[in-house]
Design an enzyme around this catalytic site. Sequence first.
Site, PDB file in Angstrom:
ATOM      1  N   ASP A   1       0.845  -1.197   0.000  1.00 49.40           N
ATOM      2  CA  ASP A   1       0.000   0.000   0.000  1.00 49.40           C
ATOM      3  C   ASP A   1       0.875   1.240   0.000  1.00 49.40           C
ATOM      4  O   ASP A   1       2.097   1.164   0.014  1.00 49.40           O
ATOM      5  CB  ASP A   1      -0.894   0.005   1.238  1.00 49.40           C
ATOM      6  CG  ASP A   1      -0.095   0.343   2.493  1.00 49.40           C
ATOM      7  OD1 ASP A   1       0.992  -0.250   2.672  1.00 49.40           O
ATOM      8  OD2 ASP A   1      -0.536   1.195   3.286  1.00 49.40           O
TER       9      ASP A   1
ATOM     10  N   HIS B   1       3.121 -10.465  21.832  1.00 51.76           N
ATOM     11  CA  HIS B   1       2.662  -9.281  22.568  1.00 51.76           C
ATOM     12  C   HIS B   1       1.138  -9.193  22.584  1.00 51.76           C
ATOM     13  O   HIS B   1       0.518  -9.052  23.644  1.00 51.76           O
ATOM     14  CB  HIS B   1       3.280  -8.046  21.926  1.00 51.76           C
ATOM     15  CG  HIS B   1       3.118  -6.781  22.702  1.00 51.76           C
ATOM     16  ND1 HIS B   1       2.040  -5.935  22.531  1.00 51.76           N
ATOM     17  CD2 HIS B   1       3.894  -6.204  23.636  1.00 51.76           C
ATOM     18  CE1 HIS B   1       2.176  -4.896  23.335  1.00 51.76           C
ATOM     19  NE2 HIS B   1       3.294  -5.024  24.021  1.00 51.76           N
TER      20      HIS B   1
ATOM     21  N   SER C   1       2.272  -1.935  28.618  1.00 49.86           N
ATOM     22  CA  SER C   1       1.508  -2.788  27.702  1.00 49.86           C
ATOM     23  C   SER C   1       0.649  -3.790  28.452  1.00 49.86           C
ATOM     24  O   SER C   1      -0.377  -4.235  27.945  1.00 49.86           O
ATOM     25  CB  SER C   1       2.456  -3.568  26.787  1.00 49.86           C
ATOM     26  OG  SER C   1       2.922  -2.783  25.743  1.00 49.86           O
TER      27      SER C   1
END
Length: 538
Positions: free
Chosen positions: A265, A290, A462
């Site tokens: 893209d 993750h 996180s």
Amino acid sequence: MSPIKINTLSAFALLVLAGCSATLQAQVSTPREPLIAPMAIVKKAPLSENELKRWSHLDLIKDSIPGMSVDKAYAELLQGKKGVKVIVGIVDSGVDIEHPDLQGMIWTNPKEIPGNGIDDDKNGFIDDIHGWNFLGDAVHENLELTRIIKKGDDGSAQYKSALAQYEEKSKKVVEDKQQVDFLIDVHNTIKKALNKTSYKLEDLSTITSTDPKVSRSKMVMTQILTNAGPTFDPESELEDYRESVYDQFNYNLNKEYDGRKIVGDNPDDIKDAHYGNNVVFGPDKEKALHGTHVAGIIAQVRGNNLGGDGITNNVEILTVRAVPDGDEYDKDIALAIRYAVDNGAKVINGSFGKSFSPHKTWVYDAIKYAAKKDVLIVHAAGNDGYDIDKTENINYPNDSEDNIKEFTNNVITIGAINKDYGQNVVAAFSNFGKINVDVFAPGEEIYATVPNNKYKYLQGTSMASPNAAGVAALIRSYYPKLKAAQVKQILMDSGVALPATVVLGEDHESKPVSETSKTGKMVNAYNALLMAEKMSKK
């Protein structure tokens, strides 16, 4: 850096972080009254293995551990109640949707017929059965600052800042590479001396060799294991550290590397919006570590004697893969948020972030779109130990164009705490800021799912973010009439206070709790549900 993993070079941070202790005081709360800031608790003995695996669910008063009182909430507030399913969007590195401990928790697109090669729901994404992968087969990426300087000097302040940070990071990664090579050599020497791959601190005392290299390695590893704690596994942690450093060297800071070409893209054209594929864990399932861990913190099956427990099982995990090993593209994040919103997510977790955001307005527009659709976005504060109120430390994406005034009320930013309540309760790696961090949640030594039927302890904001997102989903499940902005306010207002003085950041400075965040609090599920009950009646 993105994704916001563990801590930047987290494994090495574990090597040098010594444990802390504190004597606390407590005030006992009565049933069905909010847990209040502690005033008289004595710290308990070391956690058992089971307690460590689920410490974020425990209670400060009952267990003397600053968890989110999730178990207390289920035992005292949710018995006999039935919530509604809440779709939670995980914008991340991908999720292993085949993990046994996530079965029954994965969103399935009801408007799409699997495998027919047709865009049945006409949303532009063919066979998006469990979500979408905007990265296609891409895995590694540059940092945003690397991408900026690759485009050349345009005379802007952004370019000058990116160049300065690039030079600083490039110098440091060379030093880190030497450090990790040394530690790997130490580990290999110990393995050979012990004739086994896995070992603990007590095993080192059995080494009797007088070889100088072995003696030095024994001394180094003794210090590492003493400071790192019982969950530290040299084999896996040092390999994670090595991989992190070498990924920076080979990909994140490598100006010759182009990780985007394979996607096909134009990342600078927001209208070029239909790309990628439907393989939501990506081309290498291990690289979905993750996102799988984030999903598990929220939704791994409770009470099944596998791994840990999720915050709630009244959820469906909608996976949007948009975060590579490196910095995410603004376009991917903007489209990922919109995709999750359009497919019914009421909570979106964003455990990612970066220092530069050339197309931040695309992300801002997506956040505003989510606000209009009543979707709460829970975002990690970042792992640099910085005060992100300072303009040089801004962590993108954010919800403020000037880093002061919020342009919407559906984004909540989460810092990380550890399991030791006291002045060191804020994780050393956690970013902070009395304007741009809202509240804290457990983020150190969090046990959850990782790809290929495994589990792991990871740390970072996180991990704090999905802990908060899980509580948000719990509220939206049992009190579905509450709006996203109300859920945000509940998470902030109902939290338990941090100590009056805390140690913050990379410089380990003692500062008043008012410097930590808007609230100076840590998320508490029990209190949040009590407040949600009252608010829903109004």
